[in-house]
Write a protein that holds these residues in place. Sequence first.
Motif, PDB file in Angstrom:
ATOM      1  N   MET A  37      -8.838   1.747  -7.067  1.00 26.24           N
ATOM      2  CA  MET A  37      -7.589   2.437  -7.374  1.00 26.24           C
ATOM      3  C   MET A  37      -6.913   1.801  -8.585  1.00 26.24           C
ATOM      4  O   MET A  37      -6.393   2.510  -9.467  1.00 26.24           O
ATOM      5  CB  MET A  37      -6.653   2.404  -6.173  1.00 26.24           C
ATOM      6  CG  MET A  37      -5.354   3.168  -6.417  1.00 26.24           C
ATOM      7  SD  MET A  37      -4.264   3.189  -4.981  1.00 26.24           S
ATOM      8  CE  MET A  37      -2.903   4.183  -5.617  1.00 26.24           C
ATOM      9  N   TRP A  38      -6.914   0.485  -8.645  1.00 25.42           N
ATOM     10  CA  TRP A  38      -6.305  -0.202  -9.793  1.00 25.42           C
ATOM     11  C   TRP A  38      -7.015   0.199 -11.078  1.00 25.42           C
ATOM     12  O   TRP A  38      -6.376   0.469 -12.099  1.00 25.42           O
ATOM     13  CB  TRP A  38      -6.374  -1.710  -9.580  1.00 25.42           C
ATOM     14  CG  TRP A  38      -5.776  -2.503 -10.701  1.00 25.42           C
ATOM     15  CD1 TRP A  38      -4.554  -2.300 -11.280  1.00 25.42           C
ATOM     16  CD2 TRP A  38      -6.364  -3.611 -11.374  1.00 25.42           C
ATOM     17  NE1 TRP A  38      -4.335  -3.232 -12.269  1.00 25.42           N
ATOM     18  CE2 TRP A  38      -5.431  -4.044 -12.347  1.00 25.42           C
ATOM     19  CE3 TRP A  38      -7.575  -4.286 -11.240  1.00 25.42           C
ATOM     20  CZ2 TRP A  38      -5.697  -5.130 -13.188  1.00 25.42           C
ATOM     21  CZ3 TRP A  38      -7.838  -5.362 -12.069  1.00 25.42           C
ATOM     22  CH2 TRP A  38      -6.905  -5.768 -13.035  1.00 25.42           C
ATOM     23  N   GLN A  39      -8.345   0.254 -11.030  1.00 24.10           N
ATOM     24  CA  GLN A  39      -9.106   0.680 -12.197  1.00 24.10           C
ATOM     25  C   GLN A  39      -8.768   2.115 -12.585  1.00 24.10           C
ATOM     26  O   GLN A  39      -8.583   2.440 -13.762  1.00 24.10           O
ATOM     27  CB  GLN A  39     -10.608   0.554 -11.905  1.00 24.10           C
ATOM     28  CG  GLN A  39     -11.541   1.163 -12.937  1.00 24.10           C
ATOM     29  CD  GLN A  39     -11.657   0.330 -14.195  1.00 24.10           C
ATOM     30  OE1 GLN A  39     -11.296  -0.842 -14.188  1.00 24.10           O
ATOM     31  NE2 GLN A  39     -12.150   0.931 -15.271  1.00 24.10           N
ATOM     32  N   ARG A  63      -4.718  13.910  -7.347  1.00 21.40           N
ATOM     33  CA  ARG A  63      -5.120  13.916  -5.935  1.00 21.40           C
ATOM     34  C   ARG A  63      -6.057  12.747  -5.612  1.00 21.40           C
ATOM     35  O   ARG A  63      -5.935  12.090  -4.575  1.00 21.40           O
ATOM     36  CB  ARG A  63      -5.793  15.240  -5.591  1.00 21.40           C
ATOM     37  CG  ARG A  63      -6.175  15.377  -4.117  1.00 21.40           C
ATOM     38  CD  ARG A  63      -6.892  16.692  -3.871  1.00 21.40           C
ATOM     39  NE  ARG A  63      -6.028  17.824  -4.194  1.00 21.40           N
ATOM     40  CZ  ARG A  63      -5.147  18.348  -3.353  1.00 21.40           C
ATOM     41  NH1 ARG A  63      -5.019  17.834  -2.135  1.00 21.40           N
ATOM     42  NH2 ARG A  63      -4.411  19.362  -3.717  1.00 21.40           N
ATOM     43  N   GLY A  64      -7.026  12.478  -6.507  1.00 19.27           N
ATOM     44  CA  GLY A  64      -7.979  11.406  -6.242  1.00 19.27           C
ATOM     45  C   GLY A  64      -7.306  10.054  -6.121  1.00 19.27           C
ATOM     46  O   GLY A  64      -7.672   9.240  -5.262  1.00 19.27           O
ATOM     47  N   LEU A  65      -6.311   9.795  -6.966  1.00 15.30           N
ATOM     48  CA  LEU A  65      -5.594   8.525  -6.921  1.00 15.30           C
ATOM     49  C   LEU A  65      -4.815   8.392  -5.613  1.00 15.30           C
ATOM     50  O   LEU A  65      -4.797   7.325  -4.983  1.00 15.30           O
ATOM     51  CB  LEU A  65      -4.650   8.433  -8.120  1.00 15.30           C
ATOM     52  CG  LEU A  65      -4.230   7.037  -8.564  1.00 15.30           C
ATOM     53  CD1 LEU A  65      -5.436   6.220  -8.972  1.00 15.30           C
ATOM     54  CD2 LEU A  65      -3.238   7.132  -9.715  1.00 15.30           C
ATOM     55  N   THR A  66      -4.179   9.474  -5.189  1.00 17.62           N
ATOM     56  CA  THR A  66      -3.423   9.437  -3.937  1.00 17.62           C
ATOM     57  C   THR A  66      -4.350   9.212  -2.744  1.00 17.62           C
ATOM     58  O   THR A  66      -4.012   8.480  -1.809  1.00 17.62           O
ATOM     59  CB  THR A  66      -2.644  10.753  -3.756  1.00 17.62           C
ATOM     60  OG1 THR A  66      -1.842  10.992  -4.918  1.00 17.62           O
ATOM     61  CG2 THR A  66      -1.733  10.683  -2.543  1.00 17.62           C
ATOM     62  N   ARG A  67      -5.520   9.822  -2.779  1.00 23.12           N
ATOM     63  CA  ARG A  67      -6.470   9.633  -1.684  1.00 23.12           C
ATOM     64  C   ARG A  67      -6.942   8.187  -1.576  1.00 23.12           C
ATOM     65  O   ARG A  67      -7.161   7.677  -0.473  1.00 23.12           O
ATOM     66  CB  ARG A  67      -7.665  10.569  -1.877  1.00 23.12           C
ATOM     67  CG  ARG A  67      -7.357  12.026  -1.557  1.00 23.12           C
ATOM     68  CD  ARG A  67      -8.557  12.914  -1.816  1.00 23.12           C
ATOM     69  NE  ARG A  67      -8.319  14.290  -1.362  1.00 23.12           N
ATOM     70  CZ  ARG A  67      -9.155  15.299  -1.545  1.00 23.12           C
ATOM     71  NH1 ARG A  67     -10.318  15.083  -2.194  1.00 23.12           N
ATOM     72  NH2 ARG A  67      -8.867  16.495  -1.106  1.00 23.12           N
ATOM     73  N   VAL A  98       0.838  -1.202   0.000  1.00 24.78           N
ATOM     74  CA  VAL A  98       0.000   0.000   0.000  1.00 24.78           C
ATOM     75  C   VAL A  98       0.874   1.253   0.000  1.00 24.78           C
ATOM     76  O   VAL A  98       0.582   2.237  -0.695  1.00 24.78           O
ATOM     77  CB  VAL A  98      -0.953  -0.005   1.216  1.00 24.78           C
ATOM     78  CG1 VAL A  98      -1.678   1.333   1.355  1.00 24.78           C
ATOM     79  CG2 VAL A  98      -1.964  -1.139   1.084  1.00 24.78           C
ATOM     80  N   GLY A  99       1.969   1.224   0.768  1.00 28.12           N
ATOM     81  CA  GLY A  99       2.885   2.356   0.788  1.00 28.12           C
ATOM     82  C   GLY A  99       3.501   2.625  -0.572  1.00 28.12           C
ATOM     83  O   GLY A  99       3.630   3.788  -0.992  1.00 28.12           O
ATOM     84  N   TRP A 100       3.862   1.550  -1.282  1.00 31.01           N
ATOM     85  CA  TRP A 100       4.403   1.709  -2.631  1.00 31.01           C
ATOM     86  C   TRP A 100       3.361   2.340  -3.551  1.00 31.01           C
ATOM     87  O   TRP A 100       3.673   3.213  -4.366  1.00 31.01           O
ATOM     88  CB  TRP A 100       4.859   0.350  -3.174  1.00 31.01           C
ATOM     89  CG  TRP A 100       5.468   0.423  -4.548  1.00 31.01           C
ATOM     90  CD1 TRP A 100       6.192   1.456  -5.083  1.00 31.01           C
ATOM     91  CD2 TRP A 100       5.401  -0.575  -5.571  1.00 31.01           C
ATOM     92  NE1 TRP A 100       6.591   1.156  -6.364  1.00 31.01           N
ATOM     93  CE2 TRP A 100       6.123  -0.074  -6.694  1.00 31.01           C
ATOM     94  CE3 TRP A 100       4.824  -1.834  -5.635  1.00 31.01           C
ATOM     95  CZ2 TRP A 100       6.247  -0.807  -7.862  1.00 31.01           C
ATOM     96  CZ3 TRP A 100       4.960  -2.565  -6.809  1.00 31.01           C
ATOM     97  CH2 TRP A 100       5.665  -2.054  -7.906  1.00 31.01           C
ATOM     98  N   ALA A 101       2.101   1.901  -3.415  1.00 30.81           N
ATOM     99  CA  ALA A 101       1.036   2.463  -4.243  1.00 30.81           C
ATOM    100  C   ALA A 101       0.840   3.947  -3.947  1.00 30.81           C
ATOM    101  O   ALA A 101       0.632   4.756  -4.865  1.00 30.81           O
ATOM    102  CB  ALA A 101      -0.270   1.702  -3.998  1.00 30.81           C
ATOM    103  N   ILE A 102       0.921   4.323  -2.677  1.00 30.10           N
ATOM    104  CA  ILE A 102       0.771   5.732  -2.304  1.00 30.10           C
ATOM    105  C   ILE A 102       1.906   6.569  -2.895  1.00 30.10           C
ATOM    106  O   ILE A 102       1.689   7.633  -3.480  1.00 30.10           O
ATOM    107  CB  ILE A 102       0.730   5.893  -0.778  1.00 30.10           C
ATOM    108  CG1 ILE A 102      -0.545   5.272  -0.213  1.00 30.10           C
ATOM    109  CG2 ILE A 102       0.807   7.361  -0.374  1.00 30.10           C
ATOM    110  CD1 ILE A 102      -0.572   5.218   1.307  1.00 30.10           C
ATOM    111  N   ILE A 103       3.143   6.089  -2.741  1.00 26.77           N
ATOM    112  CA  ILE A 103       4.307   6.831  -3.246  1.00 26.77           C
ATOM    113  C   ILE A 103       4.248   6.962  -4.765  1.00 26.77           C
ATOM    114  O   ILE A 103       4.510   8.035  -5.326  1.00 26.77           O
ATOM    115  CB  ILE A 103       5.608   6.130  -2.811  1.00 26.77           C
ATOM    116  CG1 ILE A 103       5.771   6.232  -1.288  1.00 26.77           C
ATOM    117  CG2 ILE A 103       6.810   6.739  -3.513  1.00 26.77           C
ATOM    118  CD1 ILE A 103       6.918   5.403  -0.736  1.00 26.77           C
ATOM    119  N   ALA A 104       3.894   5.861  -5.443  1.00 23.44           N
ATOM    120  CA  ALA A 104       3.826   5.906  -6.906  1.00 23.44           C
ATOM    121  C   ALA A 104       2.737   6.867  -7.374  1.00 23.44           C
ATOM    122  O   ALA A 104       2.951   7.651  -8.308  1.00 23.44           O
ATOM    123  CB  ALA A 104       3.568   4.501  -7.458  1.00 23.44           C
ATOM    124  N   ALA A 105       1.576   6.825  -6.716  1.00 23.41           N
ATOM    125  CA  ALA A 105       0.484   7.721  -7.101  1.00 23.41           C
ATOM    126  C   ALA A 105       0.853   9.174  -6.823  1.00 23.41           C
ATOM    127  O   ALA A 105       0.559  10.071  -7.630  1.00 23.41           O
ATOM    128  CB  ALA A 105      -0.788   7.340  -6.348  1.00 23.41           C
TER     129      ALA A 105
END
Length: 339
Positions: free
Chosen positions: A167-169, A117-121, A102-109
């Motif tokens: 989020m993946w979508q 912003r929506g993706l990061t949220r 999840v942390g990797w997904a947050i950093i990448a987004a």
Amino acid sequence: MVRVPKLTPADAVAALRNPLAFIADRWTPQPRTVRRAALAALVMSVVIVVTGGAVRLTGSGLGCPTWPECTAGSLTPTNALSYHSAIEFTNRMLTYVLCAAVGWAIIAARSEKPYRRGLTRLGWAQFWLVMSNAVLGGIVVLVGLNPYTVAAHFLLATALITVAAVMWQRTGEGDGEPRPLVGKAVQQLVWALVVVSLLLIAAGTVVTGAGPHPGDSGDVERIDVSWSGVAELHAVLAWVVVSLTFALWFFLKGVGAPQGPRDRVRDLFLILLGQGVIGYVQYFTHLPTVLVGLHMFGSCLVWIGVLRVLLSLRERADVTAGLPAQSYDAVSASIAGTK
């Protein structure tokens, strides 16, 4: 060879104040990297459900009898504990792997350009769901595997899967306003499918809470309802979901809907067929643990499949592309596919 910039005192201060902004200023991931990061978070959200089911099915729910420690005065299992402790402790450690994904997904987004912003949220929503479920998991242990808390634990994990799937979508879409690809009647039918699927999942938690797999070999409280009666209700809801999916596919084909929604409905129908076979076999073979575990994995796939059907009903253009209206319509047509 690319020279790595030297870290200055000002850079160190900036990194301490806002690490994500510091990374985003120095790294721009490719779109496929962001999508893979979101997929990794989704996969781990399913893995943690499956391993949690393994804990219950092997009777290892109280293998670590306290929380956040495994035993009083020790964060890890001691030699005096059994293999149940290793299973429960492994599941707890996988929570850290989930946090890393999840942390990797947050950093990448957060690092993607332009900033979304929506993706990061959505990434941060997963983080808080993981933290909340970790606390709830501790409460489950402290109250001796109370079936109602176990059910809430699974439902919160389902919420995590929901956000991860969305989020993946979204990583494969733009940030433009959603444009429907189907009419209101189809949308209402799909929402009915979503609601019945949620009822199916909720009924499944009651089956679990009343069934013969309490999660520990000791005296564990069960939900005081007829297990066979709830299982039959669960089966009825499953048939309703299958029927709605079958009807939806024909309806989409009849109204000439785009290929995307039709493909997602077809995928869901195939998942449901496999899940139904596993469900009936496990029922008539008195719930062998392997099949129950596969059924839990299948329930995750079913819910992801339902969400993909729902999300396939609209498209979102990339507002940063700067396309004129004519080009936008051409891109939309290519995304929608042939009718």
